[in-house]
Design an enzyme around this catalytic site. Structure first.
Site, PDB file in Angstrom:
ATOM      1  N   GLU A   1      59.454  12.362  24.200  1.00  0.00           N
ATOM      2  CA  GLU A   1      60.422  13.192  23.458  1.00  0.00           C
ATOM      3  C   GLU A   1      61.056  14.219  24.389  1.00  0.00           C
ATOM      4  O   GLU A   1      62.268  14.459  24.342  1.00  0.00           O
ATOM      5  CB  GLU A   1      59.695  13.904  22.293  1.00  0.00           C
ATOM      6  CG  GLU A   1      60.588  14.793  21.434  1.00  0.00           C
ATOM      7  CD  GLU A   1      60.949  16.118  22.073  1.00  0.00           C
ATOM      8  OE1 GLU A   1      62.094  16.568  21.902  1.00  0.00           O
ATOM      9  OE2 GLU A   1      60.114  16.708  22.778  1.00  0.00           O
TER      10      GLU A   1
ATOM     11  N   GLY B   1      64.209  13.171  26.423  1.00  0.00           N
ATOM     12  CA  GLY B   1      65.479  13.216  25.687  1.00  0.00           C
ATOM     13  C   GLY B   1      65.933  14.653  25.489  1.00  0.00           C
ATOM     14  O   GLY B   1      67.126  14.980  25.614  1.00  0.00           O
ATOM     15  N   GLU B   2      64.981  15.516  25.176  1.00  0.00           N
ATOM     16  CA  GLU B   2      65.270  16.940  24.959  1.00  0.00           C
ATOM     17  C   GLU B   2      65.886  17.552  26.228  1.00  0.00           C
ATOM     18  O   GLU B   2      66.856  18.305  26.169  1.00  0.00           O
ATOM     19  CB  GLU B   2      63.952  17.639  24.591  1.00  0.00           C
ATOM     20  CG  GLU B   2      64.040  19.129  24.510  1.00  0.00           C
ATOM     21  CD  GLU B   2      62.805  19.772  23.847  1.00  0.00           C
ATOM     22  OE1 GLU B   2      62.008  19.053  23.199  1.00  0.00           O
ATOM     23  OE2 GLU B   2      62.644  20.997  23.989  1.00  0.00           O
ATOM     24  N   ARG B   3      65.320  17.201  27.381  1.00  0.00           N
ATOM     25  CA  ARG B   3      65.807  17.776  28.645  1.00  0.00           C
ATOM     26  C   ARG B   3      67.185  17.227  29.012  1.00  0.00           C
ATOM     27  O   ARG B   3      68.034  17.951  29.528  1.00  0.00           O
ATOM     28  CB  ARG B   3      64.784  17.492  29.761  1.00  0.00           C
ATOM     29  CG  ARG B   3      63.545  18.329  29.574  1.00  0.00           C
ATOM     30  CD  ARG B   3      62.388  17.945  30.471  1.00  0.00           C
ATOM     31  NE  ARG B   3      61.229  18.781  30.109  1.00  0.00           N
ATOM     32  CZ  ARG B   3      59.972  18.509  30.434  1.00  0.00           C
ATOM     33  NH1 ARG B   3      59.674  17.437  31.143  1.00  0.00           N
ATOM     34  NH2 ARG B   3      59.002  19.327  30.053  1.00  0.00           N
TER      35      ARG B   3
ATOM     36  N   GLY C   1      69.618  18.921  26.760  1.00  0.00           N
ATOM     37  CA  GLY C   1      69.696  20.322  27.193  1.00  0.00           C
ATOM     38  C   GLY C   1      70.569  20.445  28.436  1.00  0.00           C
ATOM     39  O   GLY C   1      71.383  21.374  28.558  1.00  0.00           O
TER      40      GLY C   1
END
Ligand SMILES: Cc1cc2nc3c(=O)[nH]c(=O)nc-3n(C[C@H](O)[C@H](O)[C@H](O)COP(=O)(O)OP(=O)(O)OC[C@H]3O[C@@H](n4cnc5c(N)ncnc54)[C@H](O)[C@@H]3O)c2cc1C
Length: 394
Positions: free
Chosen positions: A253, A256-258, A261
């Site tokens: 997860e 994808g978050e990074r 971001g």
């Protein structure tokens, strides 16, 4: 080209990257227009009040909360790059806290439900989340463990066909408004990285306590919560993914978050760059626009070069990610570089604005404060450097 032709630079040429199509361009336009017309006028007000829940419902109506989710769950069935477009264009709301609250929902809390969830979980959580009827949040960080995810203490203990959860999570974006949380717990403290399990927990269950609204340096339009879980009982069906594999699920997860971001950081800094460029052409000192001083021109040149380099790294990495690779090293590089240069660009723009940059009314100081989070959230610079360094066997 004929030998007699003269080529001149065309700085206004289309800059569409090869990962994007005409459809992405159309999506870009509609998100930008929505953000500019329906969100940006409220940006100042939402700094005081946090942005309202109707934004989720409205974005659900417009299809923006499920751009790359399958149509069978109410999504738009687009590719990964559609999510990148959202992260880039939502910056035109001029409201970092809103961009973050939406990104947590679309690209951080719901992807694990889509990828690891059962059909029942997808119907119960993903479908309403895509409509904007249920708001989600993601609970990894705890008061005693942030960078060191393996150090979390929140425990889930099996009791018959239920689980009992106890612990605490902090800095949770959307934590006050969320209908459900994707929660990282420890289920077997002796099993190392194989002792973690994810749960989907309804936030209205007995024992879920929204303890405190945390006051922040920036991102004021987002709500950030300290949460407590006291003997919260959930059924077996609340387990998300495999029991014991939660650490690996959440590491996936985080990639994808990074990535999202990184895209948002570059786009936020790019928007400020353009605003500042206009200011530098208008503001006059010593008889000429400040942009005509060589020192200012060079500042813009430095910023533009950094932004372009970060953007290219983002796009190439997103392309690899979207094509099935798991480029953890490059995602860490993209996140690190984008966060750093976004902060540098914001600082330089503030400098070019002079005193006006320090005043609230131009919105520059707000971007400066908001972008600073990127070097901390979703994994700090130091953690990104460590991931990159370790990837070489060091
Ligand atoms: C506004 C905001 C919103 C957030 N939203 C969420 C959310 O929705 N959900 C969620 O779960 N979390 C959220 N976070 C938490 C965020 O991801 C963490 O703050 C971040 O991962 C860092 O953890 P920490 O704050 O505990 O810092 P710490 O881990 O205590 O780190 C402190 C310092 O030590 C350094 N450090 C730590 N370990 C190492 C090491 N091994 N080598 C070198 N240096 C090291 C760090 O880089 C940092 O500089 C949010 C944070 C903020 C500020």
């Amino acid at each position: 080209m004929a030998a007699t032709d003269v080529r001149k630079p065309d700085h206004a040429a289309s800059k569409r990257h090869f990962i994007f199509t005409e459809e992405h361009d159309a999506l870009r336009e509609s998100i930008r227009s929505f953000a500019t017309k329906e969100l940006a006028p409220h940006a100042e007000e939402w700094e005081q009040t946090t942005f309202p829940d109707w934004v989720f419902r409205r974005m659900g109506e417009l299809g923006f909360l499920g751009l790359s989710y399958p149509e069978e769950y109410g999504g738009q069935g687009g590719d990964y790059f559609a999510s990148i477009v959202l992260a880039e264009e939502i910056v035109h709301a001029r409201c970092g806290g809103l961009a973050m609250g939406i990104a947590v929902h679309t690209d951080m809390a719901t992807p694990p439900v889509h990828v690891f969830g059962t059909e029942e979980q997808k119907q119960r959580y993903l479908v309403p989340a895509i409509k904007g009827g249920k708001i989600s949040c993601l609970g990894i960080t705890e008061p005693d463990a942030g960078s060191d995810v393996s150090g979390i203490k929140t425990r889930a203990v099996r009791d018959g066909d239920e689980w009992v959860i106890n612990g605490s999570k902090t800095y949770i974006t959307n934590g006050h408004r969320a209908d459900f949380i994707v929660l990282v717990t420890k289920t077997d403290p002796d099993a190392g990285h194989d002792g973690f399990t994810l749960f989907i927990v309804d936030m209205d269950l007995p024992g879920v306590i929204r303890e405190k609204k945390l006051v922040k340096m920036g991102m004021h339009a987002s709500d950030t919560a300290l949460l407590a879980f006291q003997d919260v009982r959930v059924p077996d069906s609340a387990v998300l993914g495999q029991i014991g594999k939660g650490f690996y699920h959440i590491m996936w997860e985080l990639q994808g978050e990074r990535m999202i971001g990184a895209a948002g950081a570059v786009a936020g800094a790019q928007r400020l760059f353009e605003q500042t460029l206009q200011y530098a052409n208008e503001r006059v000192a010593f008889g000429r626009p400040i942009g005509k001083f060589q020192v200012t021109r060079h500042k813009f040149a430095e910023m533009a070069t950094k932004l372009e380099a970060a953007r290219q790294l983002n796009y190439t990495t997103a392309w690899r990610f979207a094509n099935g690779e798991y480029p953890v090293r490059e995602i860490s590089m993209a996140k690190l570089y984008a966060s750093r240069i976004a902060v540098e660009v914001a600082d330089e723009c503030l400098q070019i604005y002079g005193g006006a940059g320090y005043m609230q009314e131009y919105g520059v100081e707000r971007v400066w404060r908001d972008l600073r989070l990127n070097r901390i959230g979703a994994g700090t610079d130091e953690i990104m450097l460590d991931v990159i360094g370790r990837s070489y066997g060091l």
